[in-house]
Design a protein around this motif. Structure first.
Motif, PDB file in Angstrom:
ATOM      1  N   ALA A   5       0.830  -1.203   0.000  1.00 13.46           N
ATOM      2  CA  ALA A   5       0.000   0.000   0.000  1.00 13.46           C
ATOM      3  C   ALA A   5       0.865   1.254   0.000  1.00 13.46           C
ATOM      4  N   SER A   6       1.955   1.235   0.766  1.00  9.76           N
ATOM      5  CA  SER A   6       2.854   2.378   0.818  1.00  9.76           C
ATOM      6  C   SER A   6       3.487   2.647  -0.544  1.00  9.76           C
ATOM      7  N   ALA A   7       3.909   1.568  -1.223  1.00 10.06           N
ATOM      8  CA  ALA A   7       4.529   1.722  -2.545  1.00 10.06           C
ATOM      9  C   ALA A   7       3.518   2.209  -3.573  1.00 10.06           C
ATOM     10  N   VAL A   8       2.305   1.654  -3.533  1.00  7.54           N
ATOM     11  CA  VAL A   8       1.284   2.074  -4.487  1.00  7.54           C
ATOM     12  C   VAL A   8       0.927   3.544  -4.277  1.00  7.54           C
ATOM     13  N   ASN A   9       0.988   4.010  -3.031  1.00 10.47           N
ATOM     14  CA  ASN A   9       0.695   5.423  -2.781  1.00 10.47           C
ATOM     15  C   ASN A   9       1.736   6.334  -3.415  1.00 10.47           C
ATOM     16  N   ILE A  10       2.979   5.865  -3.524  1.00 11.47           N
ATOM     17  CA  ILE A  10       3.995   6.636  -4.235  1.00 11.47           C
ATOM     18  C   ILE A  10       3.619   6.723  -5.713  1.00 11.47           C
ATOM     19  N   GLY A  11       3.122   5.616  -6.258  1.00  8.41           N
ATOM     20  CA  GLY A  11       2.642   5.656  -7.633  1.00  8.41           C
ATOM     21  C   GLY A  11       1.479   6.614  -7.794  1.00  8.41           C
ATOM     22  N   ALA A  12       0.676   6.752  -6.725  1.00  7.86           N
ATOM     23  CA  ALA A  12      -0.472   7.668  -6.773  1.00  7.86           C
ATOM     24  C   ALA A  12      -0.017   9.114  -6.929  1.00  7.86           C
ATOM     25  N   PHE A  13       1.127   9.466  -6.335  1.00  5.62           N
ATOM     26  CA  PHE A  13       1.667  10.813  -6.522  1.00  5.62           C
ATOM     27  C   PHE A  13       1.951  11.056  -8.006  1.00  5.62           C
ATOM     28  N   ASN A  14       2.568  10.071  -8.655  1.00  5.85           N
ATOM     29  CA  ASN A  14       2.891  10.222 -10.074  1.00  5.85           C
ATOM     30  C   ASN A  14       1.649  10.205 -10.949  1.00  5.85           C
ATOM     31  N   LEU A  15       0.638   9.433 -10.553  1.00  6.09           N
ATOM     32  CA  LEU A  15      -0.626   9.447 -11.277  1.00  6.09           C
ATOM     33  C   LEU A  15      -1.256  10.829 -11.191  1.00  6.09           C
ATOM     34  N   GLY A  16      -1.200  11.428  -9.999  1.00  2.00           N
ATOM     35  CA  GLY A  16      -1.723  12.787  -9.830  1.00  2.00           C
ATOM     36  C   GLY A  16      -0.980  13.786 -10.700  1.00  2.00           C
ATOM     37  N   ASN A  17       0.341  13.628 -10.787  1.00  6.90           N
ATOM     38  CA  ASN A  17       1.145  14.522 -11.628  1.00  6.90           C
ATOM     39  C   ASN A  17       0.723  14.413 -13.095  1.00  6.90           C
ATOM     40  N   ALA A  18       0.576  13.169 -13.570  1.00  3.79           N
ATOM     41  CA  ALA A  18       0.220  12.956 -14.971  1.00  3.79           C
ATOM     42  C   ALA A  18      -1.195  13.464 -15.261  1.00  3.79           C
ATOM     43  N   LEU A  19      -2.138  13.172 -14.367  1.00  6.35           N
ATOM     44  CA  LEU A  19      -3.532  13.595 -14.553  1.00  6.35           C
ATOM     45  C   LEU A  19      -3.648  15.110 -14.592  1.00  6.35           C
ATOM     46  N   SER A  20      -2.989  15.764 -13.639  1.00  7.28           N
ATOM     47  CA  SER A  20      -3.106  17.224 -13.555  1.00  7.28           C
ATOM     48  C   SER A  20      -2.415  17.905 -14.729  1.00  7.28           C
ATOM     49  N   ALA A  21      -1.274  17.376 -15.162  1.00  3.90           N
ATOM     50  CA  ALA A  21      -0.586  17.957 -16.320  1.00  3.90           C
ATOM     51  C   ALA A  21      -1.468  17.859 -17.570  1.00  3.90           C
ATOM     52  N   TRP A  22      -2.165  16.725 -17.724  1.00  6.00           N
ATOM     53  CA  TRP A  22      -3.059  16.537 -18.866  1.00  6.00           C
ATOM     54  C   TRP A  22      -4.241  17.506 -18.800  1.00  6.00           C
ATOM     55  N   LEU A  23      -4.849  17.628 -17.611  1.00  9.80           N
ATOM     56  CA  LEU A  23      -5.983  18.538 -17.453  1.00  9.80           C
ATOM     57  C   LEU A  23      -5.552  19.990 -17.657  1.00  9.80           C
ATOM     58  N   GLY A  24      -4.369  20.345 -17.146  1.00  9.28           N
ATOM     59  CA  GLY A  24      -3.866  21.699 -17.341  1.00  9.28           C
ATOM     60  C   GLY A  24      -3.637  22.010 -18.803  1.00  9.28           C
TER      61      GLY A  24
END
Length: 402
Positions: free
Chosen positions: A324-343
């Motif tokens: 779960a801890s490792a997947v949450n690190i991936g969640a940070f990168n998912l947020g980065n990719a999602l927000s960059a696309w929306l921006g």
């Protein structure tokens, strides 16, 4: 704080440097390989995707390995990836090197968070996690600017060679300073996977995606925003990003300190203030001084959420927290990719270079709503509903013992 945290911070410094330094070296890399800047940008995209998929993959592969040994193996993978990037004879080989290095990223921070928390007393866990992540934040202040300067002056291959050397230092530090910490008995992959049945774990990860995504919605487009709207010269973007990095360092340490005292209130304050500051950035971006101050605040408030969010996941998946801890690190990168696309979408729609700030504000506000919902659910059930060794909820197992 134990010296072992220093070794983890050095590893985090190297990983943070290699993740972000490529952004300043794309013209040099593209020129050497004879590819366009957009094609060279695959080195950024490939790394981000490698983090997202590598975090759970490497953690699952390491379920039968002690955490210390797994951290050492991950640093070895990081060293190989960066050496491959430094020596790559063709662009495709360098892309492979970037992906190899990225596979270590998520699992290192995920497992490292668990190790850091286990090294200290329960009331200092978030602070210990913050100390490890300090290496990542300092990389944005020192490692990335210096790496970019070296790459532009001497050659980008030298930069990646130096980063590989940092990995060697981190590996030696982990081998020497991190104690052997065997996994809890009775914890298997199915117990790690059971954590994802806990709605609180999923809510914490969703907060990670939206909260940190709010930061990168604005920061991804900081260069055109500052040059076209605020009126800064192109060369000023570097020191503006240093301001952002300094904010990250301070916010990370403050977030870790106060998360140990009052985790959820810390999230309320940091996410709420982040949403407000991002919304105000649409106005302050028109003034040089105010925009510089705002950029530092975004870095501080954004990274103030990192230790409490990571600790929230560890708390809710207690007893089997590694995956779960490792997947949450991936969640940070998912947020980065999602927000960059929306921006990018709102800019392409003709709403202007400040429009991503509204996207970021909305994402941060969404994370705040999820934090309130998470706390309300926790109050309703009376217990966090954590997962322990054996896969059963903690309160359920306590009832069995009674």
């Amino acid at each position: 704080m134990p010296l072992a945290l220093l070794a983890l911070a050095i590893g985090a410094f190297g990983i943070g440097t290699t993740e972000f330094v490529i952004m300043g070296l794309l013209p040099e890399v593209g020129g050497d390989y004879g590819v366009s800047i957009p094609t060279a940008g695959y080195l950024v995209t490939g790394y981000a995707l490698g983090v997202m998929f590598g975090a759970p993959l490497m953690t699952v592969l390491g379920t039968k390995t002690s955490r210390k040994r797994m951290l050492m193996l991950l640093m070895g993978l990081f060293i190989v990836g960066n050496l491959l990037s430094a020596l790559a004879p063709a662009f495709s080989v360098m892309l492979i090197g970037r992906i190899v290095a990225s596979l270590a990223h998520g699992a290192f921070f995920g497992i490292g968070s668990v190790v850091a928390a286990d090294l200290v007393a329960p009331d200092k866990k978030a602070g210990a996690i913050a100390m490890m992540f300090t290496g990542l934040t300092v990389a944005n202040v020192v490692g990335v600017p210096l790496g970019t300067l070296v790459g532009q002056s001497v050659g980008w291959r030298v930069t990646f060679g130096i980063v590989a050397a940092l990995g060697v230092v981190g590996l030696a530090g982990i081998a020497r300073l991190v104690p052997d910490m065997p996994k809890a008995e009775g914890v298997h992959l199915r117990h790690e996977l059971a954590a994802f049945k806990n709605v609180q774990v999923l809510l914490a990860m969703a907060m990670t995606v939206l909260g940190f995504g709010g930061v990168f919605a604005a920061i991804t487009y900081i260069a055109p925003m500052m040059t076209h709207v605020a009126g800064f010269a192109d060369g000023s973007v570097t020191w503006l990003l240093v301001l952002f990095g300094l904010g990250m360092v301070g916010g990370n340490l403050v977030g870790g300190r106060f998360a140990d005292r009052a985790l959820m209130p810390m999230l309320y304050v940091s996410l709420g203030a982040l949403a407000v500051v991002l919304a105000l950035f649409t106005l302050t971006a028109h003034d040089k001084l105010l925009s510089a101050i705002t950029i530092a605040l975004i870095g501080a408030l954004g990274f103030a959420t990192v230790p409490p969010l990571q600790k929230r996941v560890l708390d809710q998946a207690h007893g089997a927290p590694t995956l779960a801890s490792a997947v949450n690190i991936g969640a940070f990168n998912l947020g980065n990719a999602l927000s960059a696309w929306l921006g990018g979408l709102v800019i392409a729609a003709g709403l202007g270079y400040t429009a991503p700030n509204w996207v970021g504000a909305a994402l941060a506000a969404g994370a705040l709503v999820l934090a309130v919902v998470s706390a309300a659910l926790e109050r309703r059930t009376g217990e966090p509903g954590t997962v322990v060794a054996g896969g059963a909820p903690a309160e359920q197992r306590a009832a069995v013992h009674h």
